[in-house]
Design a protein around this motif. Structure first.
Motif: not given
Ligand code: C5P
Length: 234
Positions: A11, A187, A208
């Motif tokens: 990202d 999240q 992240r």
């Molecule tokens: O940084 P992090 O681990 O939170 O990134 C999670 C990735 O998964 C991001 O690219 C986010 O857009 C993607 N994603 C998510 N939840 C979803 C679908 C996709 O976090 N339901």
């Protein structure tokens, strides 16, 4: 070495920071996810650079349009050589089937997004979806499967139920992963890598916790070992 289960979410807003991070990581241990932000900035050339470094790529553009347009986009994605591509299950049966027909089974993996996890009950009611989110997710996963798709993206908390309902061959790709000692960030519904694998996830999307780690390779190695240990434990 088993095929890597970790998909690192790149990202970033441009190729330079993405490639700086990628240079620290190991294609034996992870694949890469390129989403709308990075792809808009860096395009197919970046995908080629990642593949030349030995990484398999999940092109996370969540196609959602009329069937003919989505089929064309899937075909082009496959011709770029990506390992996985995705579409919105809310595009419906005709769109999902057109995407499937555009990609030969056994080539680029074709998966669906069911509901965006950013949408709560009120948001769903606003657009006329009044069932419980988990019921809608299950319905859309069944539709994706009926149209021949390889799997869905699902939150860690949905994984166990979907694995039960959809059987062992349906691919479950799970974001929202946090190691025990890492910050949750924005999240809401998170699981550790061990929990997500125990719940039946095939691939874990991790952003992240790896991209912002002081030592990204060390973190990747640690998460890889955690996953392999859980897989070995069954
Ligand atoms: O940084 P992090 O681990 O939170 O990134 C999670 C990735 O998964 C991001 O690219 C986010 O857009 C993607 N994603 C998510 N939840 C979803 C679908 C996709 O976090 N339901």
């Amino acid at each position: 070495m088993n095929a890597p289960r970790i998909i690192v979410a790149l990202d970033f807003s441009g190729a330079k920071p993405a490639l700086e991070l990628v240079a620290k990581l190991d294609p034996q241990l992870c694949r890469m996810k390129v989403g709308k932000e990075l792809f808009t900035a860096a395009g197919p050339q970046l995908l080629e650079q990642l593949m030349n470094k030995g990484f398999e790529v999940f092109l996370d553009l969540k196609f959602h349009d009329i069937p003919n347009t989505v089929a064309g986009a899937c075909k082009v994605a496959a011709s770029l050589g990506v390992w996985m591509v995705n579409v919105h299950a809310l595009g419906g049966r005709k769109m999902l089937s057109a995407a499937r027909e555009a990609l030969l089974p056994g080539t680029t993996q074709l998966i669906a997004v069911t509901l965006l996890t950013s949408m709560g009950r009120d948001d769903l009611a606003d657009i006329g979806l009044n069932d419980e989110p988990e019921i809608i997710v299950q319905r859309l996963a069944r539709l994706a499967s009926a149209c021949g798709l390889d799997g869905v993206v699902c939150s860690a908390l949905e994984t166990a139920r979907l694995r039960q309902i959809m059987g062992k061959d349906f691919c479950l790709v799970t974001p929202g992963i946090r190691p025990l000692d890492s910050s949750v960030g924005d999240q809401q519904r998170v699981a550790t890598p061990r929990q997500a694998i125990a719940n039946g996830a095939d691939y874990l999307v991790i952003g992240r916790p790896i991209t912002q780690a002081a030592d990204p390779l060390l973190m990747l190695q640690r998460l890889h070992v955690e996953i392999e240990t859980q897989l070995a434990a069954g």
